[in-house]
Write a protein that holds these residues in place. Structure first.
Motif, PDB file in Angstrom:
ATOM      1  N   HIS A 245       3.482  -2.773   6.773  1.00 45.16           N
ATOM      2  CA  HIS A 245       2.382  -1.841   6.457  1.00 45.16           C
ATOM      3  C   HIS A 245       2.285  -0.715   7.480  1.00 45.16           C
ATOM      4  O   HIS A 245       2.992  -0.696   8.484  1.00 45.16           O
ATOM      5  CB  HIS A 245       1.044  -2.594   6.481  1.00 45.16           C
ATOM      6  N   GLY A 246       1.299   0.189   7.228  1.00 47.03           N
ATOM      7  CA  GLY A 246       0.905   1.194   8.207  1.00 47.03           C
ATOM      8  C   GLY A 246      -0.607   1.139   8.367  1.00 47.03           C
ATOM      9  O   GLY A 246      -1.323   0.782   7.437  1.00 47.03           O
TER      10      GLY A 246
ATOM     11  N   GLU B  15       1.490   4.019   2.677  1.00 46.92           N
ATOM     12  CA  GLU B  15       2.041   3.625   3.980  1.00 46.92           C
ATOM     13  C   GLU B  15       3.564   3.741   3.931  1.00 46.92           C
ATOM     14  O   GLU B  15       4.307   2.768   4.002  1.00 46.92           O
ATOM     15  CB  GLU B  15       1.559   2.205   4.314  1.00 46.92           C
TER      16      GLU B  15
ATOM     17  N   ARG C  95      -3.502   3.304  -1.796  1.00 48.29           N
ATOM     18  CA  ARG C  95      -3.671   1.868  -1.559  1.00 48.29           C
ATOM     19  C   ARG C  95      -3.473   0.968  -2.777  1.00 48.29           C
ATOM     20  O   ARG C  95      -3.341  -0.243  -2.627  1.00 48.29           O
ATOM     21  CB  ARG C  95      -5.090   1.662  -1.003  1.00 48.29           C
TER      22      ARG C  95
ATOM     23  N   HIS D 202       0.862  -1.180   0.000  1.00 52.02           N
ATOM     24  CA  HIS D 202       0.000   0.000   0.000  1.00 52.02           C
ATOM     25  C   HIS D 202       0.899   1.230   0.000  1.00 52.02           C
ATOM     26  O   HIS D 202       1.543   1.532   1.005  1.00 52.02           O
ATOM     27  CB  HIS D 202      -0.911  -0.020   1.232  1.00 52.02           C
TER      28      HIS D 202
HETATM   29 ZN    ZN Z   1      -1.408  -1.672   4.319  1.00 51.97          ZN
END
Ligand code: ZN
Length: 380
Positions: free
Chosen positions: A260-261, A170, A218, A167
């Motif tokens: 990820h974030g 992130e 995303r 994503h």
């Molecule tokens: Zn993510």
């Protein structure tokens, strides 16, 4: 005169009006082929000494509206230091109030990680004698899918995979990678040296170059959410996943971390793969021990808050962690970092930051070293 611009690497904003510094009205653009939005990154010029009020008027249409609660935007004058600025979410608008010290200031959802910096990261890593750079193939926008192989592959060596930034918004995920790589390649670090004796690392610091450059939250250039593409990736829709998965099949996987974030939760946490059909009590112990050890070596990590685990058999196998855990029988996990800050260990000036992401990335080396003997399960 105030000017707002975002026509640069990773930029994202639309300016409706900036005639009055106290009433600048902006909108976040959705990903180019999908209805996701939250990432913003723009420059404001002409605001020195003026109390600027920037209103993102479509914040209520963002993908994770809860992400705005308790959130402070980041700003920078030099594009190196990103400090937090006064931000509130009210009446569906995200309102940023800031009086710039200088004429030009950048604002973003989180400290950006540009594709230029990605190229610097890859070039820098390539200076190490332990690193072999390969290009797995091309993205839909024609960018390289860079893979770093670290350590000499050998039949008796285990294969650990780390991937980040499926994503693209992130960005903390690639800051994390920078810290991880810098420690792994440090020739004076005995723990890293010991790991490289036994393990070959396969590292993809940026899984989504097109989304990164386009300023997406995303998805990739075709609007694909790459972390929902792992069961049936296609070259014309999700070449990034197709190419990485193909390489995984040739190397095997003994451990995988997907970085990820999370927009909403103010915590660092791990999501496990309890929902896969082949989940066992033994895997559960290994997951628990991994998390517990990481918390011991880095207090920015915690194990209390996170996503609820899917029941066994209900996990989505189109996600990287689940796909890898089920296919290769190894420990695979999703790491989430906050956009906001860590609630247990907050830093008011910086919030969660590139520097903290980097130190967090470096700290996983200790966990891998301590658990190394257990990371290949007897089922393999
Ligand atoms: Zn993510």
């Amino acid at each position: 005169m105030i000017r707002i611009s975002s026509s640069f690497d990773g930029g994202n904003i639309l300016c409706d009006t900036c005639a009055d510094a106290s009433d600048i009205q902006l909108q976040i653009k959705t990903d180019s082929a999908a209805d996701f939005s939250q990432w913003f990154y723009f420059r404001l010029t002409g605001g020195q000494g003026l109390p600027c009020v920037m209103k993102i008027t479509n914040a209520d249409k963002a993908s994770y509206v809860k992400g705005w609660e308790g959130y402070q935007a980041v700003a920078s004058y030099d594009r190196e230091n990103w400090f937090r600025v006064d931000t509130v979410y009210e009446n569906g608008h995200l309102v940023i109030r800031h009086t710039p010290d200088v004429n030009a200031v950048y604002y973003a959802y989180f400290a950006p990680y540009s594709m230029e910096r990605h190229s610097d990261l890859i070039a820098d890593a390539g200076q190490s004698p332990d690193v072999f750079l390969s290009v797995l193939g091309e993205t839909l926008d024609g960018q390289d899918m860079d893979l770093l192989t670290i350590g000499e592959p050998a039949p008796e060596k285990k294969a650990y995979w780390l991937v980040a930034r499926q994503h693209p918004g992130e960005t903390m995920a690639e800051w994390w990678m920078e810290g991880f790589l810098s420690r792994l390649l440090d020739e004076d670090d005995a723990v890293s040296r010991a790991l490289l004796e036994k393990i070959c690392f396969y590292v993809v610091p940026n899984m989504n170059p097109d989304g990164s450059r386009r300023g997406h939250l995303r998805t990739n250039a075709a609007g694909a959410n790459l972390n929902r593409e792992w069961s049936e990736p296609e070259m014309n829709k999700s070449p990034e996943v197709y190419l990485v998965r193909q390489k995984m099949q040739s190397t095997g996987v003994d451990f995988c971390l997907d970085v990820h974030g999370d927009e909403g939760l103010p915590y660092n946490f791990i999501a496990g793969t309890q929902g896969i059909p082949s989940w066992t009590a033994e895997k559960d112990r290994l997951l628990t021990d991994f998390k517990r050890l990481w918390q011991q070596v880095n207090p920015d990590f915690q194990t209390t808050h996170g996503y609820p685990a899917a029941p066994k058999g209900k996990g989505n196998l189109a996600m990287c962690g689940n796909y890898v855990a089920e296919t290769f029988g190894c420990l695979a996990m999703t790491l989430e970092m906050p956009f906001k800050d860590t609630a247990d260990t907050p830093n008011e000036l910086w919030g969660w930051s590139p520097e903290r992401s980097k130190k967090f990335g470096a700290s996983v080396i200790d966990v891998l070293h301590q658990l190394d003997d257990r990371l290949t399960l007897p089922t393999k």
